[in-house]
Scaffold this active site. Structure first.
Site, PDB file in Angstrom:
ATOM      1  N   HIS B 267     -56.525  10.047   5.297  1.00 32.05           N
ATOM      2  CA  HIS B 267     -56.312  11.182   4.466  1.00 32.05           C
ATOM      3  C   HIS B 267     -57.926  12.021   4.382  1.00 32.05           C
ATOM      4  O   HIS B 267     -58.214  12.878   4.685  1.00 32.05           O
ATOM      5  CB  HIS B 267     -55.972  10.977   2.938  1.00 32.05           C
ATOM      6  CG  HIS B 267     -54.429  10.439   3.181  1.00 32.05           C
ATOM      7  ND1 HIS B 267     -53.385  11.417   3.730  1.00 32.05           N
ATOM      8  CD2 HIS B 267     -53.662   9.406   2.889  1.00 32.05           C
ATOM      9  CE1 HIS B 267     -52.368  10.668   3.894  1.00 32.05           C
ATOM     10  NE2 HIS B 267     -52.370   9.251   3.165  1.00 32.05           N
ATOM     11  N   ASP B 318     -47.126   9.970   8.596  1.00 37.34           N
ATOM     12  CA  ASP B 318     -47.229   9.008   7.186  1.00 37.34           C
ATOM     13  C   ASP B 318     -46.038   8.821   6.230  1.00 37.34           C
ATOM     14  O   ASP B 318     -45.114   7.791   6.601  1.00 37.34           O
ATOM     15  CB  ASP B 318     -48.293   9.709   6.407  1.00 37.34           C
ATOM     16  CG  ASP B 318     -48.453   9.060   4.909  1.00 37.34           C
ATOM     17  OD1 ASP B 318     -48.169   8.161   4.813  1.00 37.34           O
ATOM     18  OD2 ASP B 318     -49.481   9.840   4.187  1.00 37.34           O
TER      19      ASP B 318
END
Lengths: 445, 445
Positions: B267, B318
């Site tokens: 991220h 994810d």
């Protein structure tokens, strides 16, 4: 009378998905919708999946389809992209326009789009002369939509200037009727049919001066026509407008009588809070085009603020970098999440309403968009037995649809009671990729 | 030796698409790649479309697939979403975990993903006890990836605390080994195979204290393992870290020896410019998960700034709200456009490299990701004769692919020289939607 049965249906309103739904159709209208019908009537045509109202693409420039996948290398802005777009616009003639529009509308049909609002400004020949048939280009679009079997609102667009106090450039000459009276004269020669309606558009406050906007607004008012206008897609439009007139583009539209209940502001990306109040005060709706606004780097528009103010929303695939109204619907929500860093700004059904009844109302088809007796029999069936939607239970089916479905999941498309797509294939246009490829190859040197 | 022929191929490097490509494979490796082979050798297996290296999903929590389309109603944040996720995590056992992972990895295989980095922290029983086989949950993942035919790097995750100076809550107990030494002891019992590699992860600076991070870092160093860590996905992590330690999470990782060339920061959404310099200085890469960062309202991360600084990028799906690496790749570019309101931040090939070799390197498969002699024979074929890609010419094929293709366009998937997907269907898992549906129904009460 024909009956259709679906194991699941969203009727276009409310948050619930109904079970075992029978839709009875007579001619092009729905005569009844019955839920919880068990067993399925043997006479009914069975739709496997989730049925919902047809999708509405409220903002389209069909010829931009030729630019897909061609403008992403190198840097640039909306304005440099526009130069590339003008090169394609310059090459169109009624025949090539028809071929590209026909294939693009067929791609829309495959994606479950049953009605399109075509924002049409390439109506003159290169250089600005009228064609011998002044509506030759419009007729090409009408024929294309008819070929593809979808409804169209031809939003015939007044486009007179290259900017505030700036004449048209060479590329823009073919967009212009010279003045709004001549625009109105040309448009008035077009007639609506059961599948085609004639609407109006002001390209933008950049392209039509206030006095000319008044003429367009009066024409739209007189004819009860939808009136669309690009609004504040780029910050520079706001800046130039304020510099020239001391007010925002929305205010300029309002002052020219262009805002009203049949008006749709397209994008509204950089509208201010006051602009939104102004739009709401006039009953004007907003058409967001999220995948285009991503593509062109427009920014994230104030869709949630507008909805909070009471403004109706619709969706369009605009530049057609993607033709997928499910993607547009979820992008509205997801881009707002990126902006404010919280989740859950719209109920899933609200996003779907923007993609159906919201868009249909915006482009003048308020008699479609709901599965209800008396409405036009425009509906689609989406396959839910896919890797994307697998695992959704009835309570979450609508949410799964909005956030997981793709255009390619649409299996059946019915317009006016007639199936134009079955098993994911178009009935009358057998090779959509082939037609797209040939139409585009003819335009890209 | 097997030969494959494709009319078009992107070899995984450079900006060009090659024509008439023959890939010769012996065992699980490519022995030669030849371009401009005409006519196609009759002995070669013909792939219709564009061939490219298999896609790498560098960040996966496979069980989050059960949440798709279930958390979007109502408001909330990342943290309220996490509560919903914990409810699913609490219900997993080795059998249900295997079933869900197997179906999810099969969905990945259908999407052209040939290798996944599974960030795995649900390794203990509810309450925190070890299973009688301490790696029962890890073994379930290994079996699932093996069933689905894709490579996996099991990023076995150290997760010891509920926050800075905060103990684990009841739901988090099963994520913990108690301390990093016991984590290392458990992980060391796992062995790599030709298709499965064992990697390591620090859940986040919230979940592992500095002294415990040192143990994980040393273990990863000693074993030459990939080391992944969630980093600055939420602003509150930064705030809490600065409050607790007077430095950013990236600095805390660096001080604990957790940054290095085999480290991937996942991220990095709210990393500062200094953080990015720090990552770059250590040769650490970043895995962006754009569709999850949209879904969870994380915000738009500094991917372009990181790339400008020289940081390598990879991509992950994810939370699996979407499993489509093409969508992840274009989202990287499109969300940057929304942020800065200009276009063209990455060359299309750069986006594809993040989705292939970038990800493979991040998860420890640097011997894959290119179509080149000596590399693992992992490649996919994408249908380009679709409504989405129609009209692309050779010069723009790569761009059209990145901006137009969808996971459902993947027709053939080859891993280690063996086709696991043909004609868009998985060879050994016949009903992927059905398996997903059953696996999820068993977990959602």
């Amino acid at each position: 009378m024909t009956e259709w049965y679906a194991p699941w249906a969203w009727l276009g309103t409310g948050d619930a998905v109904e079970r075992d739904v029978v839709i009875a159709v007579d001619g092009d209208r729905i005569v009844s919708v019955t839920t919880d019908v068990q067993p399925a009537p043997s006479r009914a045509r069975r739709l496997g999946g989730l049925v919902m109202p047809g999708l509405a693409n409220a903002h389209s420039h069909c010829f931009h389809r030729a630019l897909r996948g061609r403008t992403n290398s190198g840097g640039g802005t909306f304005w440099t992209w526009r130069d590339a777009m003008y090169v394609v616009a310059a090459r169109l003639d009624p025949d090539t326009f028809h071929a590209l529009a026909r294939a693009t509308y067929a791609e829309m049909a495959l994606a479950g789009i049953t009605a399109v609002g075509e924002f049409h400004y390439v109506h003159h020949a290169p250089g600005g002369d009228a064609y011998s048939n002044p509506n030759a280009m419009s007729d090409a679009l009408v024929a294309a939509a008819t070929d593809a079997g979808i409804r169209m609102t031809l939003l015939d667009t007044c486009y007179l200037a290259g900017g505030f106090d700036t004449p048209l450039d060479q590329m823009q000459l073919r967009f212009s009727d010279g003045d709004a009276d001549r625009w109105a004269e040309r448009v008035s020669a077009m007639t609506s049919t059961t599948e085609i309606r004639i609407g109006t558009a002001i390209h933008s406050v950049r392209a039509v001066s206030s006095d000319q906007m008044r003429v367009v607004s009066a024409y739209a008012e007189e004819h009860g026509s939808p009136l669309h206008a690009h609004l504040s897609e780029q910050r520079s439009e706001n800046l130039a407008c304020i510099q020239a007139f001391g007010c925002t583009p929305a205010q300029l539209l309002a002052d020219a009588g262009a805002l009203g209940e049949r008006t749709t502001a397209v994008h509204a990306t950089h509208c201010t809070t006051d602009d939104i109040s102004l739009l709401h005060g006039h009953g004007t709706s907003i058409c967001m085009c999220p995948t285009t606004e991503r593509d062109l780097g427009d920014g994230i528009g104030p869709a949630r603020a507008a909805a909070d103010a009471g403004v109706s929303l619709s969706l369009g695939s605009d530049g057609h970098s993607v033709i997928d109204l499910f993607e547009e619907a979820r992008a509205l929500e997801l881009d707002e999440r990126l902006r404010v860093e919280t989740r859950g700004h719209w109920a899933p059904a609200s996003l779907l309403r923007a993609a159906t009844s919201g868009g249909l109302t915006s482009i003048g088809w308020a008699d479609a968009g709901l599965l209800r007796a008396g409405k036009l029999a425009d509906f689609i069936c989406v396959d839910i037995d896919t890797p994307r939607l697998a695992g959704a239970d009835p309570e979450h089916l609508l949410e799964a649809l909005v956030f997981g479905a793709i255009a390619a999941d649409v299996r059946v498309v019915v317009v006016g009671g007639r199936a134009i797509v079955s098993e994911g294939r178009h009935h009358s246009i057998g090779d959509v990729p082939g037609e797209l490829g040939r139409a585009i190859a003819g335009l890209i040197a």
